[in-house]
Design a protein around this motif. Structure first.
Motif, PDB file in Angstrom:
ATOM      1  N   UNK A 172      -2.982   5.298  -1.021  1.00 57.00           N
ATOM      2  CA  UNK A 172      -3.702   6.231  -0.151  1.00 57.00           C
ATOM      3  C   UNK A 172      -3.495   7.632  -0.698  1.00 57.00           C
ATOM      4  N   UNK A 173      -4.584   8.366  -0.825  1.00 54.85           N
ATOM      5  CA  UNK A 173      -4.538   9.698  -1.428  1.00 54.85           C
ATOM      6  C   UNK A 173      -5.065  10.696  -0.381  1.00 54.85           C
ATOM      7  N   UNK A 202       4.289   1.169   1.843  1.00 62.67           N
ATOM      8  CA  UNK A 202       5.371   1.686   1.005  1.00 62.67           C
ATOM      9  C   UNK A 202       5.269   3.206   1.074  1.00 62.67           C
ATOM     10  N   UNK A 203       6.232   3.833   1.715  1.00 62.37           N
ATOM     11  CA  UNK A 203       6.132   5.246   2.046  1.00 62.37           C
ATOM     12  C   UNK A 203       6.831   6.125   1.018  1.00 62.37           C
ATOM     13  N   UNK A 216       0.854  -1.181   0.000  1.00 62.15           N
ATOM     14  CA  UNK A 216       0.000   0.000   0.000  1.00 62.15           C
ATOM     15  C   UNK A 216       0.893   1.235   0.000  1.00 62.15           C
ATOM     16  N   UNK A 217       0.750   2.071  -1.008  1.00 65.20           N
ATOM     17  CA  UNK A 217       1.559   3.275  -1.129  1.00 65.20           C
ATOM     18  C   UNK A 217       0.925   4.387  -0.296  1.00 65.20           C
ATOM     19  N   UNK A 218       1.727   4.985   0.587  1.00 66.62           N
ATOM     20  CA  UNK A 218       1.253   6.043   1.476  1.00 66.62           C
ATOM     21  C   UNK A 218       2.165   7.250   1.355  1.00 66.62           C
ATOM     22  N   UNK A 219       1.698   8.346   0.753  1.00 71.32           N
ATOM     23  CA  UNK A 219       2.501   9.575   0.749  1.00 71.32           C
ATOM     24  C   UNK A 219       2.558  10.142   2.168  1.00 71.32           C
ATOM     25  N   UNK A 252      -3.013   5.846   8.651  1.00 72.43           N
ATOM     26  CA  UNK A 252      -2.931   5.002   7.453  1.00 72.43           C
ATOM     27  C   UNK A 252      -1.958   3.834   7.624  1.00 72.43           C
ATOM     28  N   UNK A 253      -0.742   4.143   8.042  1.00 73.91           N
ATOM     29  CA  UNK A 253       0.267   3.089   8.156  1.00 73.91           C
ATOM     30  C   UNK A 253      -0.114   2.022   9.177  1.00 73.91           C
TER      31      UNK A 253
END
Length: 390
Positions: A170-171, A141-142, A119-122, A129-130
């Motif tokens: 995640x947006x 995945x940060x 899961x991509x998390x900006x 989220x994390x």
């Protein structure tokens, strides 16, 4: 009892306590503290909304609702999203009423993410989220966003983070803690990366109404090819100053919402009935109150940004939410050191930027959910602190 053997190691070892709460707990034990730390509207819930909640009590409308929420509320939510953001959803099959936006985020992640999925998390971004990804067995995945790019996600960053295990992005825009937004042209480039994949998007739009500078929020779900892969999370806490009412919702494709509803069904049953009736009234008759609150936030936003820049804490202009994210690099301290020393010496509470991910190191979060007099006094104390350490 050996609790080390009993407790879930993911919770005990991988999930850390919220970095936000540490400073609130210290500040609560001190007298005379001025806080810029709370991300909660300082306005009361508008009376027209409170009255609807009271009326539901008086009329004994206090029983369980359907698992997905009152159909009247779901219809209002869908009408609101179409009116505001050109999003069209079915109230019957594509809408779920949740206990705040946080539950919506949780059940969306659990419905989509299987163990081992990435899961991509900006970041910097909201703290939940994390941990929620880890609890679902996913792999965060940060992506570290930069102040040089106004903390926006670029297509190059996204493309570099995608692997064959990527399941979800995640947006988090408008963003807590940075106040960053993504405009339509930014969204088009992100859509270009995702459009031909099977990657889903969790779009946390809880601050959608709180945007400034003339442009309105644009949902990534409204971009061509994105609706079919996007779950939109929103709610009433920030927009209508209804934090304690715990009302949120999720809208998305039927197959995803069906599975989210199943999780919600077993974990929650249904959202608070009284709050649902209040939320109906909020959508129907709350626009004028929202406009008044947004205008006040905008004035405070400009006051705070100018104040930080004036005292040497470089602060880019946030165009969403109700936070500023000034740099503390001139102090030579880490974010934790800066906040601890400021709290102890000047009794001003801020949140260290690294509480929102490693990309927040060198920054602090300051909320403008406070009066201008409150903000003015806090800025004066921060300036004194900076002058003393220079």
């Amino acid at each position: 009892m050996n609790y080390d053997k009993i407790l879930n190691p993911t919770v005990t070892n991988d999930i850390k306590p919220s970095g936000i709460r540490k400073f609130f707990d210290i500040a609560a034990s001190m007298e005379g503290v001025i806080s810029l730390g709370v991300g909660e509207p300082d306005f009361p819930t508008p009376w027209v909304i409170r009255r609807a909640g009271i009326r539901s009590l008086e009329e004994s409308r206090t029983r369980y609702t359907s698992n997905a929420g009152l159909i009247e509320l779901r219809r209002e939510i869908c009408g609101y999203l179409e009116r505001k953001y050109a999003l069209q959803y079915s109230p019957d099959k594509e809408t779920l009423v949740t206990v705040g936006g946080s539950e919506g985020i949780d059940v969306a992640i659990r419905a989509i993410v299987a163990p081992g999925d990435e899961v991509i998390i900006p970041q910097p971004s909201f703290v939940c989220y994390e941990p929620m990804v880890r609890l679902a067995g996913g792999v965060p995945v940060l992506i570290e966003l930069s102040s040089e790019n106004d903390f926006r996600l670029t297509p190059e960053q996204l493309r570099a983070a995608i692997t064959d295990k990527t399941k979800l992005v995640v947006f988090p825009f408008p963003c807590n803690p940075t106040g960053a937004i993504m405009e339509r042209e930014d969204l088009e480039t992100i859509a270009g990366v995702l459009r031909d994949t099977d990657i889903c998007v969790l779009s946390d739009e809880i601050y959608a109404e709180l945007t400034y500078g003339g442009g309105r929020h644009v949902s990534i779900a409204s971009i061509d090819g994105m609706r079919e892969r996007t779950v939109v999370i929103n709610g009433f806490s920030k927009t209508y100053s209804m934090t304690g009412w715990r009302m949120g919702y999720a809208c998305g494709p039927t197959p995803i919402i069906e599975q989210m509803t199943k999780i919600h069904q077993f974990a929650i049953m249904s959202s608070p009935t009284i709050s649902q009736y209040a939320a109906i009234e909020a959508i129907r008759n709350g626009d004028s109150d929202v406009c008044a609150m947004v205008a006040e936030y905008d004035m405070r936003r400009r006051f705070m940004v100018n104040g930080f820049n004036k005292i040497g804490m470089t602060c880019f202009e946030p165009k969403g939410a109700f936070y500023t994210f000034p740099s503390i690099k001139i102090s030579g301290m880490t974010s934790d050191e800066f906040c601890e020393n400021l709290l102890c010496s000047k009794k001003v509470a801020l949140v260290p930027g690294n509480a929102f991910g490693n990309g927040g190191e060198g920054f602090v979060r300051a909320s403008y959910c406070y009066s201008t007099d409150h903000i003015r006094e806090a800025l004066a104390r921060i300036e004194e602190f900076l002058n003393e350490i220079r």
